[in-house]
Design an enzyme around this catalytic site. Sequence first.
Site, mmCIF file in Angstrom:
data_model
loop_
_atom_site.group_PDB
_atom_site.id
_atom_site.type_symbol
_atom_site.label_atom_id
_atom_site.label_comp_id
_atom_site.label_asym_id
_atom_site.label_seq_id
_atom_site.Cartn_x
_atom_site.Cartn_y
_atom_site.Cartn_z
ATOM 1 N N LYS A 129 1.322 9.465 -6.002
ATOM 2 C CA LYS A 129 2.649 9.288 -5.419
ATOM 3 C C LYS A 129 2.787 10.164 -4.167
ATOM 4 C CE LYS A 129 4.607 6.461 -8.385
ATOM 5 N NZ LYS A 129 5.219 5.166 -8.000
ATOM 6 N N ASP B 126 0.874 5.666 -3.180
ATOM 7 C CA ASP B 126 2.069 4.837 -3.349
ATOM 8 C C ASP B 126 3.263 5.561 -2.756
ATOM 9 O OD1 ASP B 126 4.083 3.141 -4.114
ATOM 10 O OD2 ASP B 126 3.851 3.473 -6.276
ATOM 11 N N GLU C 193 0.061 1.611 -1.168
ATOM 12 C CA GLU C 193 1.022 0.739 -1.839
ATOM 13 C C GLU C 193 2.436 0.940 -1.280
ATOM 14 O OE1 GLU C 193 2.771 0.263 -6.372
ATOM 15 O OE2 GLU C 193 0.647 0.732 -6.091
ATOM 16 N N ASP D 201 4.424 -3.914 -3.569
ATOM 17 C CA ASP D 201 4.948 -3.814 -4.927
ATOM 18 C C ASP D 201 6.424 -4.218 -4.935
ATOM 19 O OD1 ASP D 201 5.783 -3.156 -7.480
ATOM 20 O OD2 ASP D 201 5.474 -1.021 -7.275
ATOM 21 N N LYS E 193 4.254 -6.474 -11.640
ATOM 22 C CA LYS E 193 4.756 -5.912 -12.892
ATOM 23 C C LYS E 193 5.421 -7.015 -13.707
ATOM 24 C CE LYS E 193 5.651 -1.098 -11.481
ATOM 25 N NZ LYS E 193 5.118 -1.079 -10.111
#
Length: 331
Positions: free
Chosen positions: A109, A140, A166, A194, A218
Site C-alpha cells: 500500500k 496499490d 494498482e 481496481d 473483487k
Amino acid sequence: MSATLSLADLLDSMHVVSIPMQVRFRGVMHREIALFSGPSGWGEFSPFLEYAAPEASRWLGAAIDAAWGSWPAPVRSTVPLNATVPAVGASEVASVLARYDSCRTAKVKVAERGQTLTDDVDRVAAVRDVMGTDAFVRIDANGGWSVDDAMSAIAALAPYGLEYVEQPCATVEELVELRKCLARNGIDVRIAADESIRKAEDPLRVARLGAADVAVVKVAPLGGVSAALHIATESGLPTVVSSAIDSSVGIAAGVALAAALPKLPHACGLGTLELMAGDVAADPLVPQGGSLAIRRPDPDPALLDQHRAGPDREQWWRDRVTACHKLLPRE
C-alpha cells in the site's frame, strides 16, 4: 443477485461478528462482518462502514449469491497468492511478510493519507530487501495520486522492480493519460485498475478505453462470483482476483472466482485474512506454500459466538441489510 429472497429470511439467517485486526486498516482495528447461512453454504456481507446503500447493495447481492445461488466449476485446484503490506513503517515490513507462508509476490500500500513519498519508497525498499530480487512487488495507491504525482512516484519506485501499479489515479481518464505519459517518458511499468472496475457503473469501460494493462476484480462489489467472472472474461485483460479484509467465508468466494478463470497469470490478493487476528472458520483460508487450495470452509459455531458483535452493532447491520435489500434488482 435478486430480492426474491425475503428480507425476513435473510435477517433470520444473519450472524454479525467483529474480528480484531493485526494492524490498523482503513482506520479501524476491528473488522465487522455479517454472515448468512443458506442452502448453498455461507455468504459474507462486509462492505466498509462508510459505503452507502447503493454501493453496499452489490455486496449484499454477492452474499445472497453465495448462500442461495451456485458458483461456476473450477478449472484449477490451487490459486497462487500475494502478501499484502499495509501502509506500515519500513521497520514493520518484515513482521508483516512473515505471516505469509512462501508467498513470492507482495502488494504494498502506498499514497496513504498523511504519509509522504519517502515513506512509500522506504516501505517498498524494505519489501524488496526482505523478499529478494526474484520476488514480484506490486504497489496499490487506491486512486490517491494525480497524474503528475503518479509520474513522480512511479519514477521513484520503478527502480525497485514493480510488477504493476494498482489504481494510481482515481478516474479512468487519468489512467489513460498516465499510461501515455509513462510511455512518452520511457517508464515501462504496467497499470492495473481496481476501483475503476468495482466502483463503476460500467466496469468494462476501463478495457474499452485502454486505461489499464491488468484488471483487478473483487467478487463482492461486482455482485457475486458469476457476475465477476463475466466482467473478467469480457474485459480481455489479464485478471488478478482480490479480496477486501474478509473472513474465510468471503475469501472462499474469491477463490471460487480465481479457480474458474480460464487463465490466471498473476498471483491473487486473497491472503488478506493474515491481516486479522481471528476468523470464523476453525480451518481458515490462509496461504500454504504461497497458494490456497480450492475449498469452502464453514464458520465454527464457537468462533461465531466468540466474535459476536454487541447488540447495538448487530442492530446497525440489520438496518443496513434492510436498506440494501430494498435496492436489489427484482426478477
